[in-house]
Design an enzyme around this catalytic site. Structure first.
Site, short mmCIF file in Angstrom:
data_model
loop_
_atom_site.label_atom_id
_atom_site.label_comp_id
_atom_site.label_asym_id
_atom_site.label_seq_id
_atom_site.Cartn_x
_atom_site.Cartn_y
_atom_site.Cartn_z
N TYR A 265 0.61 -1.16 0.08
CA TYR A 265 -0.06 -0.05 0.12
C TYR A 265 0.82 1.25 0.02
O TYR A 265 0.28 2.53 0.29
CB TYR A 265 -0.88 0.14 1.32
CG TYR A 265 -2.20 -0.88 0.84
CD1 TYR A 265 -3.22 -0.77 -0.11
CD2 TYR A 265 -2.54 -1.82 2.00
CE1 TYR A 265 -4.24 -1.39 -0.21
CE2 TYR A 265 -3.67 -2.88 1.73
CZ TYR A 265 -4.35 -2.59 0.82
OH TYR A 265 -5.63 -3.11 0.56
N PHE B 234 -5.60 7.66 6.49
CA PHE B 234 -5.76 6.12 6.85
C PHE B 234 -4.69 5.07 6.66
O PHE B 234 -5.19 3.71 6.97
CB PHE B 234 -7.11 5.82 5.90
CG PHE B 234 -6.86 5.81 4.38
CD1 PHE B 234 -6.28 4.71 3.61
CD2 PHE B 234 -7.30 6.89 3.74
CE1 PHE B 234 -6.21 4.47 2.40
CE2 PHE B 234 -7.16 6.90 2.46
CZ PHE B 234 -6.52 5.87 1.64
N ARG C 276 -13.47 -5.11 -10.67
CA ARG C 276 -13.90 -4.21 -10.18
C ARG C 276 -15.45 -3.94 -10.25
O ARG C 276 -15.96 -3.47 -9.13
CB ARG C 276 -12.97 -2.86 -10.80
CG ARG C 276 -11.80 -2.93 -10.62
CD ARG C 276 -11.20 -1.74 -11.10
NE ARG C 276 -11.50 -0.15 -10.17
CZ ARG C 276 -10.90 -0.23 -9.32
NH1 ARG C 276 -10.02 -0.87 -8.58
NH2 ARG C 276 -11.17 1.11 -8.76
N THR D 1 -15.56 1.48 -3.38
CA THR D 1 -14.58 1.09 -2.39
C THR D 1 -15.30 1.31 -1.03
O THR D 1 -15.14 0.51 -0.04
CB THR D 1 -13.53 2.38 -2.40
OG1 THR D 1 -12.67 1.86 -3.50
CG2 THR D 1 -12.84 2.02 -1.04
N ARG E 122 -19.08 -5.96 -2.13
CA ARG E 122 -18.82 -4.94 -1.03
C ARG E 122 -20.16 -4.78 -0.80
O ARG E 122 -20.53 -4.46 0.52
CB ARG E 122 -18.07 -3.81 -1.53
CG ARG E 122 -16.64 -4.13 -1.53
CD ARG E 122 -15.81 -3.11 -2.11
NE ARG E 122 -14.38 -3.28 -1.88
CZ ARG E 122 -13.56 -2.42 -2.92
NH1 ARG E 122 -14.05 -1.86 -4.17
NH2 ARG E 122 -11.98 -2.63 -2.68
N ASN F 129 -13.53 -3.66 4.18
CA ASN F 129 -14.50 -3.50 2.57
C ASN F 129 -14.25 -5.13 2.04
O ASN F 129 -14.50 -5.20 0.85
CB ASN F 129 -14.39 -2.47 1.85
CG ASN F 129 -12.82 -2.17 1.09
OD1 ASN F 129 -11.95 -3.23 1.44
ND2 ASN F 129 -12.76 -1.35 0.63
N GLU G 97 1.19 -6.26 -8.84
CA GLU G 97 0.51 -6.44 -7.54
C GLU G 97 0.84 -8.27 -7.54
O GLU G 97 1.02 -8.89 -6.57
CB GLU G 97 -0.82 -6.34 -7.36
CG GLU G 97 -0.78 -4.83 -7.24
CD GLU G 97 -2.43 -4.20 -6.97
OE1 GLU G 97 -2.40 -3.08 -6.62
OE2 GLU G 97 -3.09 -4.87 -6.97
P1 CMP Z 1 -8.10 -1.12 -1.21
O1 CMP Z 1 -8.69 -1.04 -2.73
O2 CMP Z 1 -7.59 -2.17 -0.61
O3 CMP Z 1 -6.78 0.19 -1.40
C1 CMP Z 1 -6.98 0.88 -0.31
C2 CMP Z 1 -7.53 0.91 0.87
O4 CMP Z 1 -7.75 1.77 1.71
C3 CMP Z 1 -9.10 0.77 0.21
O5 CMP Z 1 -9.13 -0.43 -0.20
C4 CMP Z 1 -10.00 0.95 1.47
O6 CMP Z 1 -10.14 -0.41 2.11
C5 CMP Z 1 -8.91 1.50 2.49
N1 CMP Z 1 -9.23 2.88 2.88
C6 CMP Z 1 -9.64 2.94 4.24
N2 CMP Z 1 -10.14 4.17 4.38
C7 CMP Z 1 -9.99 4.82 3.14
C8 CMP Z 1 -10.64 6.21 2.71
N3 CMP Z 1 -10.87 7.13 3.56
N4 CMP Z 1 -10.48 6.39 1.29
C9 CMP Z 1 -10.09 5.35 0.36
N5 CMP Z 1 -9.82 4.05 1.01
C10 CMP Z 1 -9.63 4.07 2.32
#
Ligand code: CMP
Length: 139
Positions: A50, A58, A86, A92, A103, A113, A127
């Protein structure tokens, strides 16, 4: 053309024993699991995965969450695999996810999520290589 994407079934989902239910939704959406392993991510692995989010507010919580339990990392293959995945994942933030998506059905919050999916072919390749050796992928 058929290509590949990368998926993670996150700790909130493995904790609730949803690995099979989520994988079934991926398969029903036309994706094929060509590699899969259940792992506990190290902190270093999660921070590296990440890294693009490292300056986001976050980030620390996200890393703590992703190492809080087992995850299942998968390589998925299919026509337009990135978009297909997706679409079946949904937005998300589960509050914005469409009916019938993973989700909408399973996510607990924007952080918990349930699934991750690559957002481009370039990121999918990076990845996949982060978690799998080429010989671990059996198409
Ligand atoms: P993911 O696709 O795994 O990529 C980054 C992750 O950060 C996203 O899914 C979310 O689960 C997590 N996340 C937590 N808070 C936030 C936020 N405010 N905005 C975007 N992603 C978030």
């Amino acid at each position: 053309a058929a290509n590949r994407t990368f998926s993670i079934i996150k700790p909130d989902a493995t904790r609730r024993n949803l690995t099979g239910a989520i994988t079934a939704m991926l398969e029903e959406a036309g994706l094929r699991v060509v590699a899969s392993k259940r792992i506990r991510m190290s902190r270093e692995q999660a921070e590296g995965f990440y890294a693009v989010h490292k300056d986001r507010p976050f980030f620390a919580d996200l890393v703590a969450f992703m190492i809080s339990g087992p995850v299942v990392v998968q390589v998925l293959e299919g026509e337009n695999a990135v978009k297909r995945n997706r679409d079946i994942m949904g937005a998300t933030n589960p509050e914005n996810a469409d009916e019938g998506t993973i989700r909408k059905r399973f996510a607990e919050s924007i952080e918990a999520n349930s699934v991750h999916g690559s957002d481009s072919d370039e990121n999918a390749a990076a990845e996949i290589a982060y978690f799998f050796k080429p010989e671990e992928i059996v198409g």
